[in-house]
Design a protein around this motif. Structure first.
Motif, PDB file in Angstrom:
ATOM      1  N   VAL A  38       0.840  -1.202   0.000  1.00  0.00           N
ATOM      2  CA  VAL A  38       0.000   0.000   0.000  1.00  0.00           C
ATOM      3  C   VAL A  38       0.874   1.251   0.000  1.00  0.00           C
ATOM      4  N   GLY A  39       1.968   1.219   0.759  1.00  0.00           N
ATOM      5  CA  GLY A  39       2.836   2.390   0.837  1.00  0.00           C
ATOM      6  C   GLY A  39       3.479   2.747  -0.479  1.00  0.00           C
ATOM      7  N   SER A  40       3.961   1.738  -1.210  1.00  0.00           N
ATOM      8  CA  SER A  40       4.597   2.023  -2.500  1.00  0.00           C
ATOM      9  C   SER A  40       3.587   2.550  -3.505  1.00  0.00           C
ATOM     10  N   LEU A  41       2.376   2.016  -3.464  1.00  0.00           N
ATOM     11  CA  LEU A  41       1.335   2.499  -4.374  1.00  0.00           C
ATOM     12  C   LEU A  41       0.910   3.920  -4.009  1.00  0.00           C
ATOM     13  N   LEU A  42       0.811   4.197  -2.719  1.00  0.00           N
ATOM     14  CA  LEU A  42       0.468   5.553  -2.281  1.00  0.00           C
ATOM     15  C   LEU A  42       1.539   6.541  -2.724  1.00  0.00           C
ATOM     16  N   ALA A  43       2.803   6.164  -2.540  1.00  0.00           N
ATOM     17  CA  ALA A  43       3.901   7.051  -2.938  1.00  0.00           C
ATOM     18  C   ALA A  43       3.850   7.331  -4.435  1.00  0.00           C
ATOM     19  N   LYS A  44       3.559   6.299  -5.222  1.00  0.00           N
ATOM     20  CA  LYS A  44       3.481   6.484  -6.678  1.00  0.00           C
ATOM     21  C   LYS A  44       2.388   7.482  -7.030  1.00  0.00           C
ATOM     22  N   GLN A  45       1.243   7.350  -6.382  1.00  0.00           N
ATOM     23  CA  GLN A  45       0.133   8.249  -6.695  1.00  0.00           C
ATOM     24  C   GLN A  45       0.413   9.676  -6.239  1.00  0.00           C
ATOM     25  N   LEU A  46       1.186   9.814  -5.172  1.00  0.00           N
ATOM     26  CA  LEU A  46       1.484  11.155  -4.672  1.00  0.00           C
ATOM     27  C   LEU A  46       2.725  11.762  -5.322  1.00  0.00           C
ATOM     28  N   GLY A  47       3.419  10.992  -6.156  1.00  0.00           N
ATOM     29  CA  GLY A  47       4.660  11.478  -6.740  1.00  0.00           C
ATOM     30  C   GLY A  47       5.722  11.670  -5.681  1.00  0.00           C
TER      31      GLY A  47
END
Length: 220
Positions: A38-47
């Motif tokens: 979840v963290g890596s996906l969140l980071a991707k979406q937030l740039g």
């Protein structure tokens, strides 16, 4: 302040938009809760930059957990300090994002003293940095199922109970922005959407899923 990402207009909570702070989201919880996914996906979406906490463990910690021995508070202190140092490096090398998220980190942060140590380390070096802890709460049955099916990871399912015993959920007095989400059954994508909604107040204008990634951009 408002931030635009993936066609959305996100209004930061007033408490998160004062003073030009820069935020680091820490995905916390026991092993198997989905912090890295979840963290890596969140980071991707937030740039934002994603920091994998498992990779920052000293070799002695990895060896100890691999052998089925739970870590002590003393074992975890150098690891927590390494995570704080990694966050500081990101902050020093990143383009300033006042009122924005610069990094997402995975860290079990099971106890209040661990979370306080991370906060204190960062406050002493950069008063602009603020940690937001997101606790991924998952049922013990689901956690065990995930861990038993996970391959090539140093954390064995046998240590799950020790982590559950050590876990101290977020206290109401820790800060205004940290929160817990139920991650037992939702998909990672839906969890990321829920986390973004909690980080920001609506209204959200959802763009097409195929829209290319955009970094947080301050809307004038």
């Amino acid at each position: 302040g408002q931030l635009g990402i993936f066609g959305r207009t996100l209004s930061l909570k007033p408490s998160m938009a004062e003073g030009g702070m820069e935020y680091v989201v820490v995905m916390m919880g026991v092993s198997g809760s989905g912090k890295s996914t979840v963290g890596s996906l969140l980071a991707k979406q937030l740039g934002a930059v994603f920091l994998e906490g498992d990779l920052l463990h000293p070799e002695c910690n990895v060896a100890k957990m691999s052998a089925g021995c739970p870590l002590t508070d003393t074992d975890r202190l150098p690891w927590l300090d390494s995570i704080a140092s990694a966050v500081q490096s990101v902050a020093a090398s990143s383009v300033a994002r006042p009122d924005g998220v610069i990094a997402v980190a995975s860290c079990s942060a099971l106890k209040r003293i661990y979370r306080d140590r991370l906060r204190d380390r960062l406050r002493k070096t950069d008063s602009r940095l603020c940690l937001v802890f997101v606790h991924l709460s998952v049922s013990p049955l689901q956690l065990r199922s995930r861990l038993e099916g996970r391959l090539a990871h140093f954390m064995p399912a046998a240590l799950l109970q020790s982590q559950l015993d050590a876990l101290q959920p977020l206290d109401q007095d820790e800060d205004l922005n940290s929160f817990t989400v139920d991650a037992t059954s939702e998909s990672p994508a839906l969890l990321v959407n829920a986390i973004i909604c909690k980080l920001c107040v609506s209204k959200l204008t959802i763009g097409p899923p195929s829209m290319p990634q955009q970094k947080w951009a301050k809307q004038m």
